[in-house]
Each structure stands twice: as structure tokens, then as C-alpha cells.
Design a protein around this motif. Structure first.
Motif, PDB file in Angstrom:
ATOM      1  N   ILE A 189      -0.392 -11.037   6.515  1.00 13.76           N
ATOM      2  CA  ILE A 189      -0.160  -9.932   5.653  1.00 13.76           C
ATOM      3  C   ILE A 189      -1.423  -9.246   5.333  1.00 13.76           C
ATOM      4  O   ILE A 189      -2.356 -10.257   4.907  1.00 13.76           O
ATOM      5  N   THR A 190      -1.744  -8.120   5.180  1.00 15.94           N
ATOM      6  CA  THR A 190      -3.095  -7.346   4.805  1.00 15.94           C
ATOM      7  C   THR A 190      -2.741  -6.153   4.243  1.00 15.94           C
ATOM      8  O   THR A 190      -2.088  -5.347   4.390  1.00 15.94           O
ATOM      9  N   TRP A 191      -3.506  -6.168   2.997  1.00 15.59           N
ATOM     10  CA  TRP A 191      -3.688  -4.688   2.185  1.00 15.59           C
ATOM     11  C   TRP A 191      -4.448  -3.807   3.172  1.00 15.59           C
ATOM     12  O   TRP A 191      -5.451  -4.123   3.813  1.00 15.59           O
ATOM     13  N   ILE A 192      -3.978  -2.638   3.419  1.00 16.82           N
ATOM     14  CA  ILE A 192      -4.511  -1.673   4.212  1.00 16.82           C
ATOM     15  C   ILE A 192      -5.254  -0.470   3.488  1.00 16.82           C
ATOM     16  O   ILE A 192      -5.682   0.302   4.005  1.00 16.82           O
ATOM     17  N   THR A 193      -5.197  -0.517   2.202  1.00 15.77           N
ATOM     18  CA  THR A 193      -5.890   0.223   1.304  1.00 15.77           C
ATOM     19  C   THR A 193      -6.736  -0.506   0.378  1.00 15.77           C
ATOM     20  O   THR A 193      -6.386  -1.788  -0.063  1.00 15.77           O
ATOM     21  N   ASN A 194      -7.717  -0.051  -0.211  1.00 17.21           N
ATOM     22  CA  ASN A 194      -8.513  -0.767  -1.315  1.00 17.21           C
ATOM     23  C   ASN A 194      -7.887  -0.806  -2.550  1.00 17.21           C
ATOM     24  O   ASN A 194      -8.280  -1.810  -3.289  1.00 17.21           O
ATOM     25  N   THR A 195      -6.791  -0.057  -2.916  1.00 18.63           N
ATOM     26  CA  THR A 195      -6.224  -0.180  -4.425  1.00 18.63           C
ATOM     27  C   THR A 195      -4.840   0.122  -4.165  1.00 18.63           C
ATOM     28  O   THR A 195      -4.266   0.655  -3.136  1.00 18.63           O
ATOM     29  N   ARG A 196      -3.971  -0.266  -5.018  1.00 15.58           N
ATOM     30  CA  ARG A 196      -2.681  -0.312  -4.867  1.00 15.58           C
ATOM     31  C   ARG A 196      -1.868  -0.325  -6.141  1.00 15.58           C
ATOM     32  O   ARG A 196      -2.373  -0.961  -7.070  1.00 15.58           O
ATOM     33  N   PRO A 197      -0.432   0.262  -6.129  1.00 19.25           N
ATOM     34  CA  PRO A 197       0.210   0.192  -7.364  1.00 19.25           C
ATOM     35  C   PRO A 197       0.468  -1.434  -7.723  1.00 19.25           C
ATOM     36  O   PRO A 197       0.586  -2.336  -7.163  1.00 19.25           O
ATOM     37  N   LYS A 198       0.668  -1.347  -9.184  1.00 20.34           N
ATOM     38  CA  LYS A 198       0.396  -2.938  -9.886  1.00 20.34           C
ATOM     39  C   LYS A 198       1.782  -3.501  -9.284  1.00 20.34           C
ATOM     40  O   LYS A 198       1.865  -4.836  -9.097  1.00 20.34           O
ATOM     41  N   GLU A 199       2.915  -2.946  -9.082  1.00 22.77           N
ATOM     42  CA  GLU A 199       4.144  -3.725  -8.996  1.00 22.77           C
ATOM     43  C   GLU A 199       3.900  -4.391  -7.634  1.00 22.77           C
ATOM     44  O   GLU A 199       4.372  -5.310  -7.250  1.00 22.77           O
ATOM     45  N   ILE A 200       3.462  -3.526  -6.619  1.00 19.94           N
ATOM     46  CA  ILE A 200       3.397  -4.308  -5.032  1.00 19.94           C
ATOM     47  C   ILE A 200       2.416  -5.429  -5.135  1.00 19.94           C
ATOM     48  O   ILE A 200       2.297  -6.386  -4.583  1.00 19.94           O
ATOM     49  N   GLU A 201       1.035  -5.202  -5.796  1.00 20.01           N
ATOM     50  CA  GLU A 201       0.165  -5.893  -5.992  1.00 20.01           C
ATOM     51  C   GLU A 201       0.687  -7.407  -6.904  1.00 20.01           C
ATOM     52  O   GLU A 201       0.363  -8.430  -6.162  1.00 20.01           O
ATOM     53  N   ASP A 202       1.185  -7.238  -7.826  1.00 23.42           N
ATOM     54  CA  ASP A 202       1.958  -8.377  -8.349  1.00 23.42           C
ATOM     55  C   ASP A 202       3.006  -9.035  -7.544  1.00 23.42           C
ATOM     56  O   ASP A 202       2.979 -10.297  -7.532  1.00 23.42           O
ATOM     57  N   PHE A 203       3.804  -8.335  -6.681  1.00 25.86           N
ATOM     58  CA  PHE A 203       4.920  -9.075  -5.832  1.00 25.86           C
ATOM     59  C   PHE A 203       4.062  -9.895  -4.746  1.00 25.86           C
ATOM     60  O   PHE A 203       4.419 -10.915  -4.811  1.00 25.86           O
ATOM     61  N   TRP A 204       3.067  -9.281  -4.133  1.00 29.80           N
ATOM     62  CA  TRP A 204       2.582  -9.899  -3.210  1.00 29.80           C
ATOM     63  C   TRP A 204       1.449 -11.052  -3.362  1.00 29.80           C
ATOM     64  O   TRP A 204       1.697 -12.085  -2.694  1.00 29.80           O
TER      65      TRP A 204
END
Ligand code: SAH
Length: 256
Positions: A143-158
Motif C-alpha cells: 500500500i502506497t500514497w500516490i500523492t504527497n498530501t491527502r485528507p486527514k480522514e484517509i491519512e488517519d485511517f491508513w
């Protein structure tokens, strides 16, 4: 049944236990096509019911040792490989990926789709490297982030589910500092998540709940799967599985 038993029961008869597809497996294999000798020896770690093991067995000249911690998955793989006339090319081994019963330099290729997170990416590549012959390959999806920033909800979940989640750039640095050089990278398309994995999984939830009499634990398992799927539908532009193909290089741990 424990929660883990229920999760294994839900996933056991599925074609795969994580995002991916036949064409993704073949695309990753394509990055090393010039290297692949005859009579390859491959280890497929965290093989599950063997979606990718069967694909590899069909397309390589050699033998695959397929490893998983759960016998239910290995039995499913054995029955599939027998039905498809591939059983001579595949041996199953029940073992934990952090204490593999392998000798040093015994594999041309170590494969692992959607499984290394169980012991962490960097820990896994470090532990598995000695089992690869010099100049051999590693192919891992993670599993990999494909953008450099992201919404907090998905950041916190993963980050809650797997603290090792990171960008491809940082995973590639981890490969390089542990004695691998990148041969190829791509990330999976939404159809490898939805058509190949989440849609059949969601279809399996209803019969799963009925089979377990809508028990509290089975309902919890189904709810958590639905939540994960819902988050993917909403936030798929921010993460995927990265497929990393890397060659074992001569030196480890260069001081930067
Ligand atoms: N490669 C398959 C399965 C991915 S799911 C696919 O892509 O479809 C992750 C797999 O890792 C599961 O089959 C799970 O049983 C296995 N697993 C989890 N912890 C493990 C461990 N410590 N050692 C070996 N396998 C493990």
C-alpha cells in the motif's frame, strides 16, 4: 470462532485476498523478463489462496514455493493448482514470513503481493534479501500514497491500520538502502481494487453473515470490510498498491 478465524473464513474461497490482477502480476514479471533463466526457483510469500501463484506457475519455467501462515489458504491453493494441472510446479509451505525455513541464496525471485505489511516493508525486504541469489529479484506490492498530501480522514485511517504506509519515493529509498536497485514500479488501477477484489468481497459478505448467524463478531468483521471499501471509493485518488520490482545489488547499508 475468533475474529481472525472469521476473517480467514470470509477470504478463504476468494480468488484473491488483496488488490491485484493477472495483468498486474504479468506486468511486474515483465520488468525482469531479460533476466529470467530456465528452471527458476521462486518463493511466493503470503500467497493466500494463490491468485498470483497460479499466474506465475502458468508463465514461468520453474518451481514456486508458496508460503502462508494459514493452512485454509494453502489447502485452497492446492485444490486450485491440482484442478489446473499445475501441482508439480507449486509446493505449499506453512510458515511465518518473519521466520522462513529457507537457506541463503536459494531463490532467483521472491514474490509477495499484498502481504509484506504483516511484518512491515523495510523489515521484510531486509529479512528476505539473504534468500535471493546474487542478481536475483524481488517483486512486492505494498500500500502506497500516490500523492504527497491527502485528507486527514484517509491519512488517519491508513496510518492507524498500517504505520508503514508511505510514498513510492520513500519506499524506493528503503529498497536502495537495503541492497536493492529498482527495476520497475507501477501502481494498481482502480479496477484491480474494485473489480478484482472489493466487489467479489462485498458480494461474499451477505452469505458470510448468514453462515455465521449474524453473530456480533461476524457483523463487526463485515462492517469493517464495508468501511474500508467505502473509504477506497471516496479516496482512491490518494492511495493504491505500488508494485516494486527490484534487483538484489551487491552492497548494503552505504553511509549517506
Ligand atoms: N498474495 C495474496 C494474499 C494477500 S493477503 C493475494 O494478493 O491475493 C495477505 C496474506 O498474508 C494472507 O494470505 C495471510 O494469511 C498471509 N499472512 C499474514 N501474516 C502472515 C505471516 N506472518 N506469515 C505468512 N503469511 C502471512
Amino acid at each position: 470462532m475468533t475474529e481472525l478465524d472469521l476473517i480467514v473464513d470470509l477470504h478463504c474461497t476468494m480468488q484473491r485476498q488483496g488488490p491485484g490482477s493477472t495483468s498486474d502480476t504479468l506486468r511486474a514479471l515483465g520488468f525482469m523478463s531479460e533476466y529470467l533463466p530456465k528452471n527458476l526457483s521462486i518463493a511466493d510469500i503470503g500467497c493466500g489462496s494463490g491468485g498470483q501463484t497460479i499466474t506465475l506457475a502458468r508463465h514461468i519455467d520453474g518451481h514456486i514455493t508458496a508460503v502462508d501462515l494459514f493452512p485454509g489458504f494453502l489447502e485452497e491453493l492446492e485444490s486450485r493448482s491440482t484442478k489446473q494441472g499445475l501441482s508439480e510446479k507449486i509446493t505449499t509451505v506453512k510458515a511465518s514470513m518473519d521466520s522462513l525455513p529457507f537457506s541463503d541464496a536459494s531463490y532467483d525471485l521472491i514474490w509477495s503481493e499484498g502481504a509484506i505489511y504483516n511484518i512491515g516493508f523495510e523489515n521484510g525486504i531486509r529479512l528476505w534479501r539473504p534468500f535471493i541469489k546474487d542478481g536475483g529479484y524481488l517483486a512486492v506490492s505494498e500500500i502506497t500514497w500516490i500523492t504527497n498530501t491527502r485528507p486527514k480522514e484517509i491519512e488517519d485511517f491508513w496510518t492507524g491500520a498500517y504505520s508503514g504506509i508511505d510514498t513510492a519515493a520513500n519506499k524506493i529509498i528503503q529498497l536502495e538502502r537495503n541492497g536493492f536497485s529498482l527495476a520497475g514500479y507501477f501502481h494498481l488501477s482502480p479496477s484491480s481494487w474494485l473489480k478484482e477484489y472489493y466487489t467479489p468481497l462485498q458480494d461474499a459478505l451477505k452469505p458470510f453473515l448468514a453462515k455465521h448467524n449474524f453473530s456480533e463478531l461476524a457483523t463487526k468483521v463485515a462492517r469493517e470490510h464495508n468501511e474500508e471499501i467505502e473509504l477506497y471509493r471516496r479516496y482512491q485518488e490518494y492511495y493504491s498498491y505500488g508494485f516494486y520490482v527490484a534487483r538484489k545489488s551487491g552492497f548494503v547499508g552505504a553511509v549517506v
